[in-house]
Write a protein that holds these residues in place. Sequence first.
Motif, PDB file in Angstrom:
ATOM      1  N   VAL A 241       3.126  -7.087  -8.945  1.00  0.00           N
ATOM      2  CA  VAL A 241       1.922  -6.821  -8.393  1.00  0.00           C
ATOM      3  C   VAL A 241       2.252  -5.995  -7.203  1.00  0.00           C
ATOM      4  N   GLY A 242       1.431  -4.628  -7.263  1.00  0.00           N
ATOM      5  CA  GLY A 242       1.389  -3.800  -6.215  1.00  0.00           C
ATOM      6  C   GLY A 242      -0.038  -3.575  -5.585  1.00  0.00           C
ATOM      7  N   ASP A 243      -0.044  -2.544  -4.862  1.00  0.00           N
ATOM      8  CA  ASP A 243      -1.355  -2.433  -4.336  1.00  0.00           C
ATOM      9  C   ASP A 243      -2.487  -2.044  -5.350  1.00  0.00           C
ATOM     10  N   ASP A 244      -2.092  -1.543  -6.745  1.00  0.00           N
ATOM     11  CA  ASP A 244      -3.331  -1.459  -7.710  1.00  0.00           C
ATOM     12  C   ASP A 244      -3.305  -2.750  -8.494  1.00  0.00           C
ATOM     13  N   ALA A 245      -2.889  -3.799  -8.022  1.00  0.00           N
ATOM     14  CA  ALA A 245      -3.129  -4.975  -8.745  1.00  0.00           C
ATOM     15  C   ALA A 245      -4.431  -5.595  -8.536  1.00  0.00           C
ATOM     16  N   VAL A 246      -5.214  -6.320  -9.647  1.00  0.00           N
ATOM     17  CA  VAL A 246      -6.324  -7.085  -9.331  1.00  0.00           C
ATOM     18  C   VAL A 246      -5.955  -8.258 -10.034  1.00  0.00           C
ATOM     19  N   TYR A 247      -6.068  -9.385  -9.056  1.00  0.00           N
ATOM     20  CA  TYR A 247      -5.732 -10.631  -9.446  1.00  0.00           C
ATOM     21  C   TYR A 247      -6.771 -11.775  -9.700  1.00  0.00           C
ATOM     22  N   LEU A 248      -6.952 -12.261 -10.847  1.00  0.00           N
ATOM     23  CA  LEU A 248      -7.928 -13.209 -11.174  1.00  0.00           C
ATOM     24  C   LEU A 248      -7.490 -14.686 -10.610  1.00  0.00           C
ATOM     25  N   ALA A 249      -8.320 -15.182  -9.557  1.00  0.00           N
ATOM     26  CA  ALA A 249      -7.709 -16.629  -8.877  1.00  0.00           C
ATOM     27  C   ALA A 249      -8.997 -17.613  -9.751  1.00  0.00           C
ATOM     28  N   SER A 250      -8.583 -18.057 -10.831  1.00  0.00           N
ATOM     29  CA  SER A 250      -9.285 -19.074 -11.377  1.00  0.00           C
ATOM     30  C   SER A 250      -8.684 -20.533 -11.456  1.00  0.00           C
ATOM     31  N   LEU A 251      -7.477 -20.419 -11.284  1.00  0.00           N
ATOM     32  CA  LEU A 251      -6.936 -21.819 -11.324  1.00  0.00           C
ATOM     33  C   LEU A 251      -7.255 -22.208  -9.843  1.00  0.00           C
ATOM     34  N   PRO A 252      -7.239 -23.406  -9.403  1.00  0.00           N
ATOM     35  CA  PRO A 252      -7.626 -23.897  -7.904  1.00  0.00           C
ATOM     36  C   PRO A 252      -6.754 -23.236  -7.106  1.00  0.00           C
ATOM     37  N   LEU A 253      -7.192 -22.516  -5.908  1.00  0.00           N
ATOM     38  CA  LEU A 253      -6.469 -21.740  -5.028  1.00  0.00           C
ATOM     39  C   LEU A 253      -5.737 -22.867  -4.224  1.00  0.00           C
ATOM     40  N   ALA A 254      -5.957 -23.920  -4.244  1.00  0.00           N
ATOM     41  CA  ALA A 254      -5.133 -24.913  -3.394  1.00  0.00           C
ATOM     42  C   ALA A 254      -3.739 -25.339  -3.756  1.00  0.00           C
ATOM     43  N   HIS A 255      -3.667 -24.839  -5.067  1.00  0.00           N
ATOM     44  CA  HIS A 255      -2.323 -25.028  -5.941  1.00  0.00           C
ATOM     45  C   HIS A 255      -1.326 -23.829  -5.418  1.00  0.00           C
ATOM     46  N   ASN A 256      -0.092 -24.382  -5.271  1.00  0.00           N
ATOM     47  CA  ASN A 256       0.763 -23.087  -5.024  1.00  0.00           C
ATOM     48  C   ASN A 256       0.854 -21.898  -5.873  1.00  0.00           C
ATOM     49  N   PHE A 257       0.658 -22.276  -7.331  1.00  0.00           N
ATOM     50  CA  PHE A 257       0.644 -21.406  -8.081  1.00  0.00           C
ATOM     51  C   PHE A 257      -0.631 -20.364  -8.029  1.00  0.00           C
ATOM     52  N   ALA A 258      -1.587 -20.470  -7.488  1.00  0.00           N
ATOM     53  CA  ALA A 258      -2.612 -19.623  -7.481  1.00  0.00           C
ATOM     54  C   ALA A 258      -2.679 -19.210  -5.972  1.00  0.00           C
ATOM     55  N   LEU A 259      -2.028 -19.885  -5.191  1.00  0.00           N
ATOM     56  CA  LEU A 259      -2.254 -19.655  -3.646  1.00  0.00           C
ATOM     57  C   LEU A 259      -1.021 -18.447  -3.361  1.00  0.00           C
ATOM     58  N   ALA A 260       0.123 -18.595  -3.634  1.00  0.00           N
ATOM     59  CA  ALA A 260       1.239 -17.738  -3.498  1.00  0.00           C
ATOM     60  C   ALA A 260       2.381 -17.558  -4.440  1.00  0.00           C
ATOM     61  N   CYS A 261       1.965 -17.520  -5.596  1.00  0.00           N
ATOM     62  CA  CYS A 261       2.930 -17.202  -6.612  1.00  0.00           C
ATOM     63  C   CYS A 261       2.646 -16.107  -7.607  1.00  0.00           C
ATOM     64  N   PRO A 262       2.254 -15.002  -7.447  1.00  0.00           N
ATOM     65  CA  PRO A 262       2.107 -14.438  -6.079  1.00  0.00           C
ATOM     66  C   PRO A 262       0.511 -14.878  -5.670  1.00  0.00           C
ATOM     67  N   GLY A 263      -0.270 -15.101  -6.500  1.00  0.00           N
ATOM     68  CA  GLY A 263      -1.593 -15.595  -6.083  1.00  0.00           C
ATOM     69  C   GLY A 263      -2.050 -14.863  -5.110  1.00  0.00           C
ATOM     70  N   LEU A 264      -3.183 -15.553  -4.501  1.00  0.00           N
ATOM     71  CA  LEU A 264      -3.872 -15.118  -3.309  1.00  0.00           C
ATOM     72  C   LEU A 264      -2.964 -14.334  -2.220  1.00  0.00           C
ATOM     73  N   LEU A 265      -2.007 -14.986  -1.654  1.00  0.00           N
ATOM     74  CA  LEU A 265      -1.290 -14.298  -0.536  1.00  0.00           C
ATOM     75  C   LEU A 265      -0.429 -13.254  -1.007  1.00  0.00           C
ATOM     76  N   GLY A 266       0.286 -13.451  -2.106  1.00  0.00           N
ATOM     77  CA  GLY A 266       1.125 -12.449  -2.657  1.00  0.00           C
ATOM     78  C   GLY A 266       0.608 -11.122  -2.825  1.00  0.00           C
ATOM     79  N   VAL A 267      -0.881 -11.361  -3.548  1.00  0.00           N
ATOM     80  CA  VAL A 267      -1.543 -10.012  -3.871  1.00  0.00           C
ATOM     81  C   VAL A 267      -2.120  -9.314  -2.597  1.00  0.00           C
ATOM     82  N   LEU A 268      -2.723  -9.936  -1.610  1.00  0.00           N
ATOM     83  CA  LEU A 268      -3.219  -9.429  -0.730  1.00  0.00           C
ATOM     84  C   LEU A 268      -1.974  -8.814   0.359  1.00  0.00           C
ATOM     85  N   LEU A 269      -0.683  -9.638   0.348  1.00  0.00           N
ATOM     86  CA  LEU A 269       0.383  -8.740   1.134  1.00  0.00           C
ATOM     87  C   LEU A 269       0.838  -7.518   0.369  1.00  0.00           C
ATOM     88  N   ALA A 270       0.694  -7.629  -0.931  1.00  0.00           N
ATOM     89  CA  ALA A 270       1.031  -6.205  -1.596  1.00  0.00           C
ATOM     90  C   ALA A 270      -0.051  -5.037  -1.612  1.00  0.00           C
TER      91      ALA A 270
END
Length: 567
Positions: A241-270
């Motif tokens: 995942v770099g700055d060209d990544a587009v990530y679909l968050a369709s699993l619950p964002l409250a789950h670690n997987f979609a939140l930060a693996c890399p999920g929402l946080l990892g993608v925004l940080l990149a």
Amino acid sequence: MPRPIGEHTTPWPEPDAARYVAEGYWAGVPLGHLLRAASDRAPDAPALADAATGLALTHRELAERVDATAVRLLDRGLSAGDRIVVQLANGSAFVILTLACLRAGIVPVMALPAHRRRELTHLSVLSEASAIAVPDTLNGFDHRGLAHELTENVRNATGERWQVLVDGPGADPADMDLRTLCAPGDDPVADRARLDATAPGPRDVALFLLSGGTTGSPKLIARTHDDYAYNAVLSAGAAGVGDDAVYLASLPLAHNFALACPGLLGVLLAGGRVVTLPTPEPRAAFAAIAEHGVTHAAAVPAVAARWLEHAVGAGPPAPLRVLQVGGARIPDELARRVSPVLGARLQQVFGMAEGLLCCTRLDDPDDVVCTTQGRPLSPHDEVRLVDGDDRDVPDGEPGSLLTRGPYTPRGYYRAPEQNARAFTPDGWYRSGDVCRRTPGGNLVVEGRDKDMINRGGEKISAEEVENLVYRLPAVRQVAAVAMPDPALGERVCVYVVAQPGSTVTLDEIRAHMETVGVARFTLPERLELVDELASTTVGKIDKKALRADVARRMEREHGTGAAHAPR
Ligand code: OOB
């Protein structure tokens, strides 16, 4: 006043913490700052698209909304260190509110939209929350009404004020309206300066994740800014995942997987872009992938199977480059179909909210990607596979996985008794997963020695189900076990010994649990009424025998367990 969080956490021993800092694992910067810095690098690049509402924000717009929201939360009486239960569907309100909490040092407790009265009361009381954020209604359920019903219980237990934040037109003057709260602010420069000046410390607790259900009620996992940022950044690297990544968050964002693996946080940080969708249903997911040029997505095996099925008719979701699959073991045959059918690289992710993340790497040989759950992310993750006496098993043999590392906390929050069982005295977390290490150093998850049922990635505590079923007067003895299921991997089956002269039905059990108010995914889907429960030589209920028994029964009924889809 809620107790300071630090009174009930188990920090990493200082020598370990010092090493993590010295070696650069812990950045020493709170997540809010890191996210702000990422948005400064490409302010005009798109950051967020809410596929349900059409709202689209650039990195600058998102960061400014987050700051405005953080300031409003503080102005309305919440303070750094306060806890807020967040129970929102995937969408812009979830993203803005959660990031605002991280920015202000308010600690979100990541509840699932499926949680009901029992889980929400428990989480609110245990975390001593002073607020809850809910949709007004979701899938026909009145979340706002339930949030207000909790008021008295939570106030009595914690002495805290209780504010209800509502997303949707159903908010009324008794609530804080999330649409107003998350709106753009008037003075982004002032908001930013104020938040920069009052930022939380990097070793402070950033958020609470929920444990995947081994003891009765969910336990809280306090993740710090330092450890969670590391978790997200490292995952982003491994998923390409770099700055060209587009990530679909369709699993619950409250789950670690979609939140930060890399999920929402990892993608925004990149510097990448996140597309939120409230459901992973294939038709909606494929449409969002095509419309937004999604390159990365995450799925549990049950969802991956439905996407594969859908792609057979609809064609592959063209822009998708990487599909991460985790949360439960994906069958090897399914794994092998991902790349040919979806046209995307598979990345298996074996993770846990407690920390440790293992994954296959994008350049691993196909055989590794399709038959193993990968290896730890960090060179500093320690993993042992042990026998019943905590002795290391020889390589290649199955053993119970113990782990320590820079993003695996050393204890649950406010849970000394569970900690004594779930952690060794020298800080290893007992994951309860039984794994084998291949000669190449990858792990294969072969089973588990914890009393949990994994229903398509949703973790259900057998003990919790049993506690609730025991409340029925007709029940003398009960054991909840996993039964095999072709779509979800496992579902909940209960074995019940009824009181003499009494009987009980599956519908009664389910109705009772619904009255108590629990997430629907925990309701048993099969009942076996028996005269007695198989027990081990030491007199404990023999769950292994019960699991084998139900699998046998299902095979007899339907040729194979696979043909049967209960409820
Ligand atoms: C993820 O996290 P949790 O906390 O909901 O559940 C953790 C448990 C693990 O201990 C294991 O029993 C199971 O879920 N699990 C897997 C698995 N991934 C998780 N079992 C077999 N194969 C896998 N690939 O589920 C989670 C957290 C972060 C990323 C991905 C999943």
